[in-house]
Design an enzyme around this catalytic site. Sequence first.
Site, PDB file in Angstrom:
ATOM      1  CB  ALA A  40      50.815 -10.676 -19.128  1.00  0.00           C
ATOM      2  CE1 TYR A  42      50.959  -2.794 -26.662  1.00  0.00           C
ATOM      3  CE2 TYR A  42      52.004  -2.296 -24.547  1.00  0.00           C
ATOM      4  CZ  TYR A  42      51.666  -1.922 -25.842  1.00  0.00           C
ATOM      5  OH  TYR A  42      52.045  -0.696 -26.310  1.00  0.00           O
ATOM      6  CG  ASP A  43      53.236  -5.353 -19.939  1.00  0.00           C
ATOM      7  OD1 ASP A  43      52.928  -4.365 -20.638  1.00  0.00           O
ATOM      8  OD2 ASP A  43      52.795  -5.547 -18.783  1.00  0.00           O
ATOM      9  CB  SER A  88      37.606  29.654 -31.767  1.00  0.00           C
ATOM     10  OG  SER A  88      37.289  30.996 -31.943  1.00  0.00           O
ATOM     11  CG  LEU A  89      33.815  25.967 -33.727  1.00  0.00           C
ATOM     12  CD1 LEU A  89      33.309  24.638 -33.186  1.00  0.00           C
ATOM     13  CD2 LEU A  89      33.585  26.052 -35.224  1.00  0.00           C
ATOM     14  CD  GLU A 119      33.077  16.125 -35.959  1.00  0.00           C
ATOM     15  OE1 GLU A 119      33.643  17.060 -35.356  1.00  0.00           O
ATOM     16  OE2 GLU A 119      33.352  15.793 -37.119  1.00  0.00           O
ATOM     17  NE  ARG A 142      42.109  28.273 -31.742  1.00  0.00           N
ATOM     18  CZ  ARG A 142      41.824  29.462 -31.241  1.00  0.00           C
ATOM     19  NH1 ARG A 142      42.120  29.723 -29.987  1.00  0.00           N
ATOM     20  NH2 ARG A 142      41.248  30.389 -31.976  1.00  0.00           N
ATOM     21  CD  GLU A 180      39.313  20.156 -28.010  1.00  0.00           C
ATOM     22  OE1 GLU A 180      39.621  20.546 -29.160  1.00  0.00           O
ATOM     23  OE2 GLU A 180      38.954  20.928 -27.105  1.00  0.00           O
ATOM     24  CE  LYS A 296      33.595  20.169 -36.922  1.00  0.00           C
ATOM     25  NZ  LYS A 296      34.716  19.249 -36.741  1.00  0.00           N
ATOM     26  CB  CYS A 430      41.950  38.572   8.474  1.00  0.00           C
ATOM     27  SG  CYS A 430      43.030  38.430   9.897  1.00  0.00           S
ATOM     28  CB  CYS A 436      45.943  35.884  10.350  1.00  0.00           C
ATOM     29  SG  CYS A 436      44.571  34.815   9.901  1.00  0.00           S
TER      30      CYS A 436
HETATM   31  S1  IVH Z   1      35.995  22.062 -35.211  1.00  0.00           S
HETATM   32  C1  IVH Z   1      37.140  25.548 -37.830  1.00  0.00           C
HETATM   33  N1  IVH Z   1      35.134  20.013 -33.847  1.00  0.00           N
HETATM   34  O1  IVH Z   1      35.924  23.683 -29.725  1.00  0.00           O
HETATM   35  C2  IVH Z   1      36.585  24.481 -36.995  1.00  0.00           C
HETATM   36  N2  IVH Z   1      36.117  21.806 -32.668  1.00  0.00           N
HETATM   37  O2  IVH Z   1      35.734  27.134 -30.233  1.00  0.00           O
HETATM   38  C3  IVH Z   1      37.425  24.213 -35.841  1.00  0.00           C
HETATM   39  N3  IVH Z   1      36.276  21.440 -30.253  1.00  0.00           N
HETATM   40  O3  IVH Z   1      38.815  25.462 -30.363  1.00  0.00           O
HETATM   41  C4  IVH Z   1      36.886  23.461 -34.740  1.00  0.00           C
HETATM   42  N4  IVH Z   1      35.344  19.450 -30.238  1.00  0.00           N
HETATM   43  O4  IVH Z   1      39.129  23.141 -29.544  1.00  0.00           O
HETATM   44  C5  IVH Z   1      35.717  21.215 -33.801  1.00  0.00           C
HETATM   45  N5  IVH Z   1      34.351  18.126 -32.759  1.00  0.00           N
HETATM   46  C6  IVH Z   1      34.949  19.310 -32.725  1.00  0.00           C
HETATM   47  C7  IVH Z   1      35.369  19.885 -31.514  1.00  0.00           C
HETATM   48  C8  IVH Z   1      35.954  21.137 -31.532  1.00  0.00           C
HETATM   49  C9  IVH Z   1      35.900  20.402 -29.508  1.00  0.00           C
HETATM   50  C10 IVH Z   1      36.877  22.664 -29.722  1.00  0.00           C
HETATM   51  C11 IVH Z   1      38.050  23.197 -30.451  1.00  0.00           C
HETATM   52  C12 IVH Z   1      37.755  24.654 -30.716  1.00  0.00           C
HETATM   53  C13 IVH Z   1      36.557  24.903 -29.872  1.00  0.00           C
HETATM   54  C14 IVH Z   1      35.583  25.826 -30.549  1.00  0.00           C
END
Ligand code: IVH
Length: 681
Positions: A40, A42-43, A88-89, A119, A142, A180, A296, A430, A436
Amino acid sequence: MTDARQIPPDIQAKVEALREQIRHHDYLYYVLGKPEISDAQYDALFRELQELEAQYPELITPDSPTQRVGAPPLDQFQKVQHERPMLSLDSYLKVEDVRAFDQRVRRELGIEAVSYSTEPKYDGLSVELVYEHGTFTRGATRGDGFVGEDVTPNLRTIRSLPLQLLSTHPVPERLVVRAEVYMRLEDFHRLNRRLTERGEEPFANPRNAASGSLRQLDARITAERPLVLTCYEIMFLSEPGPPTHWEAVSLLAEWGLPIPGQRRHCASIEEAIAFHDDMYRQREELPFEIDGVVIKVDRFEWQRRLGEKSRSPRWAIAFKFPPRKEITKVRDIVVSVGRTGALTPIALLDPVEVGGVTISRATLHNADEVARKDIRVGDIVKVERAGDVIPDIVERVPIPGERRKEPFRMPDRCPVCQSATIREGPIVYCSGQMVCPAQLKGALEHFASKGALDIDGLGKKTVAQLVDRGFVKDLSDLFALTKEHLLSLEGFAEKSASQLLEAIQRSKRVSLARFLYGLGIRHVGAHTAKVLAEHFGSLDRIRSATREELEQVPEIGPETASAVVTFFSEPRNRAVLERMRRLGVQVLDEQPREAKAERPLAGKTFVLTGALEHWTRQEAKQVIEELGGRVTSSVSKHTDYVIVGKDPGSKYDEAMRLGVPLMDEQAFEQLVRTAKRSAQT
Ligand code: IVH
């Protein structure tokens, strides 16, 4: 015009102070999850700011907390080139492979002990966020990693995304971060309940829900969807930053950006593996989906030395969790009939909890799949849920000495309408098609669609009501509808009812090709329908054609020939056609090709790219061809027009490069209207 007026300095200061307060409380609530004031209170702050801004609109800035939803709906998303490719990873499931990754890293770096940042791997969609002088200015999906979609207005609605960076730490001139966007499980289930109640399709999993919610042309829809976001990567920083990923993420937090709630700085790969195992154990307790952890290499200098492959870095991997599996018993196998008439065997299970969700049904996909896995009633099976709501049966678990029931057989008759079933490859259908009830809605929608009878105003919702109320039991009933029927439906009034009746009336004179296509005979798409129409010339001739005669027609194969014969020999289909004739449906004989009227788009070549809102590819192609134009699949300098829909592909770039005229959906529709008019005169 209003005169420029002086804004009292105290008002300006007040507005600024309110914004600062609201941002601070947003941060406490949405980022840290530790609110200090009541909703409240905040509102009250928010309303006060809104009122002042209403009085002094000159003071509104795009980063004001009141402006999270303010942009008008878009026609399509703009493309944006990413600051750096969004990689991507590589995914790993086995711990040995993770250790091998670490060995490779250490070997390549020539370093004995490499530290890692770990992470959770959030299961959502990744976005790029740009902050200029501390203000959020742009955000993109992306996409293909190089070019994404500009979803700035949608991202602005996410409350955990600060529109302004906190200036506790000096803000950089330019900061690009990767994050994300995802949906919490509780919110996902609530959203699905809401969608189902409204008769809309629920999402299969939180990831799809997040993606579907963010990629909305109307950001007001995104605003109603409970999305959250977590930042995990600096992609660009205009000033010198910290030397490690660990510190970089901490810095993001100082700027007020939400970062992973759980992360660990690991001195060795074994510690990273321990983090994976810990997260795996916690997985079911987490309020959102994660499908593994990300490991990483911590030092940016090391990352730089390791470099990147074309799609993924050499310095990071995803260490994924095994999919969730559980064991249970098959109580029964039932068969459901979908809109296309395909029969799907479904296993009814002793309820079992798989990853926090109670499962009591699993799809067995089709007869081949049941046979391959040899699943029978009474069997013990392993079920898996790969983040989806609909689980899968992985395999049977044999029990020594068990006495098993008979193998499962797909039924000879449709469980809904009792028509005979026919098998085509792995799928059993079918044959009742038009009669039907399970297929009727789909059939009716198709019959009324643009490429077929083109009945304006007969959309999904109306079709569903007509079938559910029993007003339409087969396609011919459409032509027996009265105004009373329509007026009793939800959403209809005098005018809309008359309009629909008129549209139905108009559709009664229909070309043979459109009518054939509209019947939804298996394998008879728009093109095949045209081929058949041009060859046979009349419905009667097609109806009495034999399999051999049909197979003689160029482009018509045995499967299509057989489907056409089966369709027209089914007595109930014949009865429906006969009733249509009695109700005034006139299927016009096809004229020989040459005698066709002057065709306004003759000689013009079109290319389609991206999704149109009101037309499928097929429909657009059909209408162009009917008007004499040609549709080709690639752009060249001979292309006359490129029709550009949502998310256009490389053809769009090619058209730009060659200077081929572009046409959006509206322009295309205008062209079709004009061409149709000129064809009639
Ligand atoms: S790092 C170059 N960290 O996982 C490094 N990715 O294929 C880039 N994702 O497309 C990604 N949690 O959408 C990273 N803690 C995190 C992540 C993360 C989710 C997703 C991201 C990426 C896919 C990996």
